[in-house]
Design a protein around this motif. Structure first.
Motif, PDB file in Angstrom:
ATOM      1  N   THR A   4     -30.887  28.197 -21.242  1.00 46.45           N
ATOM      2  CA  THR A   4     -29.634  27.941 -22.081  1.00 46.45           C
ATOM      3  C   THR A   4     -30.135  27.394 -23.236  1.00 46.45           C
ATOM      4  N   PRO A   5     -29.161  27.347 -24.566  1.00 47.69           N
ATOM      5  CA  PRO A   5     -29.534  26.641 -25.662  1.00 47.69           C
ATOM      6  C   PRO A   5     -29.723  25.129 -25.075  1.00 47.69           C
ATOM      7  N   LEU A   6     -29.095  24.403 -24.433  1.00 47.11           N
ATOM      8  CA  LEU A   6     -29.660  22.881 -24.080  1.00 47.11           C
ATOM      9  C   LEU A   6     -31.137  23.009 -23.567  1.00 47.11           C
ATOM     10  N   SER A   7     -31.189  24.009 -22.554  1.00 47.40           N
ATOM     11  CA  SER A   7     -32.628  23.890 -21.961  1.00 47.40           C
ATOM     12  C   SER A   7     -33.818  24.446 -23.129  1.00 47.40           C
ATOM     13  N   THR A   8     -33.326  24.958 -23.938  1.00 46.92           N
ATOM     14  CA  THR A   8     -34.115  25.337 -25.169  1.00 46.92           C
ATOM     15  C   THR A   8     -34.559  23.778 -26.097  1.00 46.92           C
TER      16      THR A   8
ATOM     17  N   GLU B 222     -37.790  13.328 -18.933  1.00 46.81           N
ATOM     18  CA  GLU B 222     -37.650  12.294 -19.806  1.00 46.81           C
ATOM     19  C   GLU B 222     -36.732  13.098 -21.258  1.00 46.81           C
ATOM     20  N   ALA B 223     -37.477  14.267 -21.400  1.00 43.56           N
ATOM     21  CA  ALA B 223     -37.141  15.009 -22.728  1.00 43.56           C
ATOM     22  C   ALA B 223     -35.506  15.748 -22.128  1.00 43.56           C
ATOM     23  N   ALA B 224     -35.246  15.915 -21.241  1.00 41.69           N
ATOM     24  CA  ALA B 224     -33.828  16.530 -20.651  1.00 41.69           C
ATOM     25  C   ALA B 224     -32.760  15.398 -20.859  1.00 41.69           C
ATOM     26  N   ALA B 225     -33.417  14.070 -20.159  1.00 40.67           N
ATOM     27  CA  ALA B 225     -32.387  13.134 -20.312  1.00 40.67           C
ATOM     28  C   ALA B 225     -31.894  12.531 -21.812  1.00 40.67           C
TER      29      ALA B 225
ATOM     30  N   TRP C 189     -28.042  12.583 -26.439  1.00 40.55           N
ATOM     31  CA  TRP C 189     -27.353  13.179 -27.820  1.00 40.55           C
ATOM     32  C   TRP C 189     -26.004  13.601 -27.823  1.00 40.55           C
ATOM     33  N   PHE C 190     -25.691  14.468 -26.799  1.00 42.03           N
ATOM     34  CA  PHE C 190     -24.399  15.018 -26.744  1.00 42.03           C
ATOM     35  C   PHE C 190     -23.502  14.270 -25.586  1.00 42.03           C
ATOM     36  N   GLY C 191     -23.937  13.065 -25.041  1.00 38.11           N
ATOM     37  CA  GLY C 191     -23.062  12.603 -23.983  1.00 38.11           C
ATOM     38  C   GLY C 191     -22.583  13.541 -22.800  1.00 38.11           C
ATOM     39  N   LEU C 192     -23.829  14.063 -22.185  1.00 44.31           N
ATOM     40  CA  LEU C 192     -23.817  15.033 -21.356  1.00 44.31           C
ATOM     41  C   LEU C 192     -24.121  14.330 -19.638  1.00 44.31           C
ATOM     42  N   GLU C 193     -23.227  14.760 -18.818  1.00 43.38           N
ATOM     43  CA  GLU C 193     -23.873  14.415 -17.323  1.00 43.38           C
ATOM     44  C   GLU C 193     -24.983  15.127 -17.029  1.00 43.38           C
ATOM     45  N   LYS C 194     -25.106  16.206 -17.416  1.00 42.72           N
ATOM     46  CA  LYS C 194     -26.094  17.122 -17.027  1.00 42.72           C
ATOM     47  C   LYS C 194     -26.797  17.758 -18.139  1.00 42.72           C
ATOM     48  N   ALA C 195     -28.012  18.060 -18.042  1.00 40.95           N
ATOM     49  CA  ALA C 195     -28.526  19.114 -19.560  1.00 40.95           C
ATOM     50  C   ALA C 195     -29.757  19.798 -18.864  1.00 40.95           C
ATOM     51  N   GLY C 196     -30.054  20.544 -19.742  1.00 38.26           N
ATOM     52  CA  GLY C 196     -31.511  21.469 -19.417  1.00 38.26           C
ATOM     53  C   GLY C 196     -30.837  22.774 -18.554  1.00 38.26           C
ATOM     54  N   SER C 197     -31.791  22.862 -17.602  1.00 39.16           N
ATOM     55  CA  SER C 197     -31.467  23.902 -16.663  1.00 39.16           C
ATOM     56  C   SER C 197     -30.807  23.369 -15.404  1.00 39.16           C
ATOM     57  N   VAL C 198     -30.470  22.312 -15.434  1.00 39.63           N
ATOM     58  CA  VAL C 198     -29.733  21.617 -14.039  1.00 39.63           C
ATOM     59  C   VAL C 198     -28.325  22.120 -13.843  1.00 39.63           C
ATOM     60  N   ALA C 199     -27.648  22.186 -14.816  1.00 42.53           N
ATOM     61  CA  ALA C 199     -25.930  22.448 -14.687  1.00 42.53           C
ATOM     62  C   ALA C 199     -25.881  23.964 -14.296  1.00 42.53           C
TER      63      ALA C 199
END
Length: 529
Positions: free
Chosen positions: A171-175, A195-198, A203-213
Motif C-alpha cells: 500500500t502507500p503506507l507500506s511504501t 521502528e520505521a513502521a511505528a 505521523w498520521f495517528g494510526l493504530e496500524k501501519a504498513g503491511s499489517v492492517a
C-alpha cells in the motif's frame, strides 16, 4: 569504464509516450528417460530411479491496494542479515481483487516486496471526488478502474513466519515505511523495519501501519466489522489518490514519489506543506475529508459514527501540526437527526351526496334544413401559347493573341521564370523542409541499490547521462546530455526531427562512478507531432 564500486540499475520510461511492455516468461527443460539397452537382456528389472529433491518452499500471499490494483506485477527480494538484497527471481500478478501469492524459499524469513505496473495493470478509483486517468487526465468516476501509467511502484518489507502465514500487503503506507527503513539502513533487519513502521503510524495517528492492517476495498462498501486501524489505513489510501490532483502529469505515482523523496532527503516527513514541498498536514486534511464523506454516505449500522470519530482524529492532528489556518476543503457538518414524522390526522367520514332533482324534459331537436347545391365552377380559359424566342447570334471568333518575343533560352514547355540574362531561375529546396522540431520527455526511477545489493541513498546520486540517436546501438548514438541534478527524474529532449529516435540513460554517483546503460527505449515522431 572500470568502476571502483559496483554499478546500479536504472529503469527508463516515457512520460509523453505510453510505452508499456507486456512481461512474459518461458521455461524449458528435458524429460530424462532411460535409453534403449543394447545387446541381450536378462530378466532382471532396472534399478528404480532416485527421485529428484524438491526444494522446500512456503507461500506468501497478500493484497495490493491503492484502490484495488489488478494485474500488477509483484517481485520479491530476500533481505540478508547484513542488509543486502537478493532477488528471488519469481514474480506474480495480482488478480481482480488485488490478491497475489508467491512461493518463497524456506529460508526467506524477511523479504522486500515491490509492485510495478505495465499496460495490463488497472487501479480502482477510491477518491470520493473521482480520479484522473493517465496520461490525458480524463475524469474517472468513483469505483471505476483506470490505467495508473507505466511508472507505478509500491513496496513493502515483510517478516514471514515458518508457516508463511503472514500476509504482505502493499500500500502507500507500506511504501512510506519501506522508504524510512531503507533511508536508515536495511541492515537493521526486522527490528529496524518495525521502528520505521511505528514512526509512520505516529505521523498520521494510526493504530496500524504498513503491511499489517487488512486492506479494505471501500468502493464495494465498508464492512461493519472493520476495525479502526483498518478504516484509518483505507482512508489514508484514498487521501493519496486525491493527492494525485496536485500532480497532473505524473498521476498517483507523482504524489507517492514526492513524499518518498522528502523522506530520503531528510529522513523524516515535514509537518507542513509549502510551495513546492510536501507535508503530513496535507495528507491528514485529505484523509479527514475522505472519511467525513464516507461517513455521510455509509448505510451500515455503527459505521458512520466510527468514521466520524476517525475523521475528527485526522482533522485535529492536521490542525495541530499546521496551526489554525483556512483549509481548502472545510470539515463537513455532522448529519442532522431526522425529525420525527407527525401523527396522521384522521380524515372525516364522507357524507352521502343527495340525489339530484329531476330536471326538465329535453326539447326535441329540429330537423336540419337541406343545404343548396353549389353553383358549378366555370371552365378555365386556355393559356396563350408563348411565342418562340429568336436564336442567339453566335459569338465572334476571338482574335489570336500576339506571341511574345522570346527572352533568353528557356527550356521548352517550362513555366520557370527567367532572369535578365535569359537564364531560367531555379529555387533550391530547403534542406529542413518537412522536418518538424519536436520534443520527448523522458522519465525514470532513481535506483535504490547498487549492483552488489547495498543501499544507494538519494544523496549519493550526482546526476544522469542521457544518450540518444536514430540507432538502437548505444555505442553508435551520437548525442549525449548531462543532467547535473541528482534529484531529477525526468528530462525534456528537444529539437528532434521526424522519424524514429532511441534513448538510454545511466546513473552517475557523487564519486563519478557510472552504472550500466539502461534498456534502450524508442519513440516514433510523426510530422507535426
Amino acid at each position: 569504464m572500470g568502476l571502483g564500486k559496483p554499478g546500479f540499475g536504472l529503469t527508463l520510461v516515457f512520460l509523453t509516450a505510453m510505452l508499456a511492455g507486456c512481461n512474459g516468461s518461458s521455461s524449458s527443460g528435458s524429460d530424462e528417460s532411460a535409453g534403449a539397452p543394447t545387446g541381450n537382456q536378462d530378466d532382471e528389472s532396472p534399478a528404480p530411479a532416485t527421485p529428484a529433491t524438491t526444494p522446500a518452499t512456503k507461500a506468501l500471499a497478500g493484497y495490493a491496494v491503492k484502490g484495488v490494483i489488478s494485474d500488477g506485477i509483484v517481485n520479491a527480494w530476500l533481505v540478508s542479515p547484513d542488509g543486502r538484497l537478493e532477488a528471488l527471481g519469481q514474480s506474480a500478478r495480482t488478480d481482480q481483487n488485488g490478491r497475489y501469492q508467491l512461493e518463497l524459499p524456506e529460508q526467506a524469513n524477511f523479504v522486500r516486496l515491490e509492485l510495478t505496473s505495465d499496460g495490463q495493470t488497472r487501479m480502482r478509483c477510491d477518491s470520493v471526488d473521482g480520479c484522473a486517468a493517465y496520461p490525458d487526465g480524463q475524469p474517472v468516476s468513483y469505483g471505476e478502474a483506470f490505467w495508473p501509467g507505466p511508472n507505478l511502484r509500491l513496496e513493502a518489507f515483510v517478516e514471514v513466519d515458518d508457516d508463511g502465514k503472514v500476509s504482505g500487503n502493499i500500500t502507500p503506507l507500506s511504501t512510506l515505511s519501506a522508504t524510512v527503513f531503507s533511508a536508515r539502513g536495511t541492515e537493521g533487519g526486522v527490528p529496524g523495519h518495525s521502528e520505521a513502521a511505528a514512526r509512520v503510524a505516529q505521523w498520521f495517528g494510526l493504530e496500524k501501519a504498513g503491511s499489517v492492517a487488512r486492506p479494505l476495498d471501500i468502493t464495494a462498501g465498508i464492512p461493519a466489522d472493520a476495525s479502526p486501524g483498518e478504516l484509518q489505513a483505507a482512508m489514508m489510501g484514498a487521501a493519496f489518490m486525491a493527492l494525485a490532483e496536485d500532480y497532473p502529469r505524473q498521476g498517483i505515482q507523482g504524489a507517492i514519489d514526492a513524499y518518498t523523496m522528502a523522506i530520503r532527503l531528510a529522513g523524516e516527513l515535514p509537518d507542513k506543506a509549502g510551495t513546492g514541498s510536501v507535508g503530513r498536514d496535507r495528507l491528514l486534511e485529505l484523509a479527514a475529508y475522505q472519511t467525513y464523506v464516507h461517513a455521510q454516505n455509509s448505510r451500515a449500522d455503527q459505521v458512520p459514527g466510527r468514521l466520524e470519530e476517525i475523521g475528527d482524529g485526522f482533522y485535529k492532528l492536521a490542525e495541530k501540526v499546521r496551526g489554525p489556518v483556512e483549509v481548502d476543503k472545510p470539515k463537513p457538518q455532522p448529519r442532522p437527526e431526522p425529525a420525527p414524522k407527525p401523527e396522521p390526522t384522521p380524515q372525516p367520514e364522507p357524507k352521502p351526496e343527495p340525489a339530484p332533482e329531476p330536471g326538465p324534459r329535453p326539447q326535441p331537436t329540429p330537423e336540419p334544413e337541406p343545404r343548396p347545391e353549389p353553383a358549378p365552377k366555370p371552365e378555365p380559359k386556355p393559356e396563350p401559347e408563348p411565342e418562340p424566342e429568336p436564336s442567339p447570334e453566335p459569338d465572334p471568333e476571338p482574335e489570336p493573341e500576339p506571341e511574345p518575343d522570346p527572352v533568353g533560352e528557356e527550356d521548352p514547355g517550362s513555366d520557370s521564370p527567367a532572369d535578365d540574362d535569359g537564364e531560367p531561375v531555379r529555387s533550391d529546396p530547403d534542406p529542413d523542409e518537412g522536418q518538424v522540431a519536436s520534443a520527448v520527455t523522458l522519465t525514470w526511477s532513481a535506483p535504490l541499490t547498487r549492483a552488489d545489493g547495498t543501499a544507494l541513498a538519494m544523496g549519493e546520486i550526482g546526476g544522469y547521462t542521457i544518450r540518444y540517436g536514430r540507432t538502437d546501438v548505444i555505442d553508435d548514438m551520437p548525442n549525449e546530455l548531462e543532467v547535473a541534478d541528482g534529484q531529477a527524474m525526468e528530462y525534456v529532449v528537444e529539437d528532434l526531427g521526424e522519424g524514429s529516435w532511441y534513448f538510454t540513460v545511466r546513473t552517475v554517483d557523487t564519486d563519478g562512478l557510472t552504472s550500466a546503460w539502461s534498456e534502450v527505449v524508442s519513440r516514433e515522431l510523426a510530422s507535426g507531432e
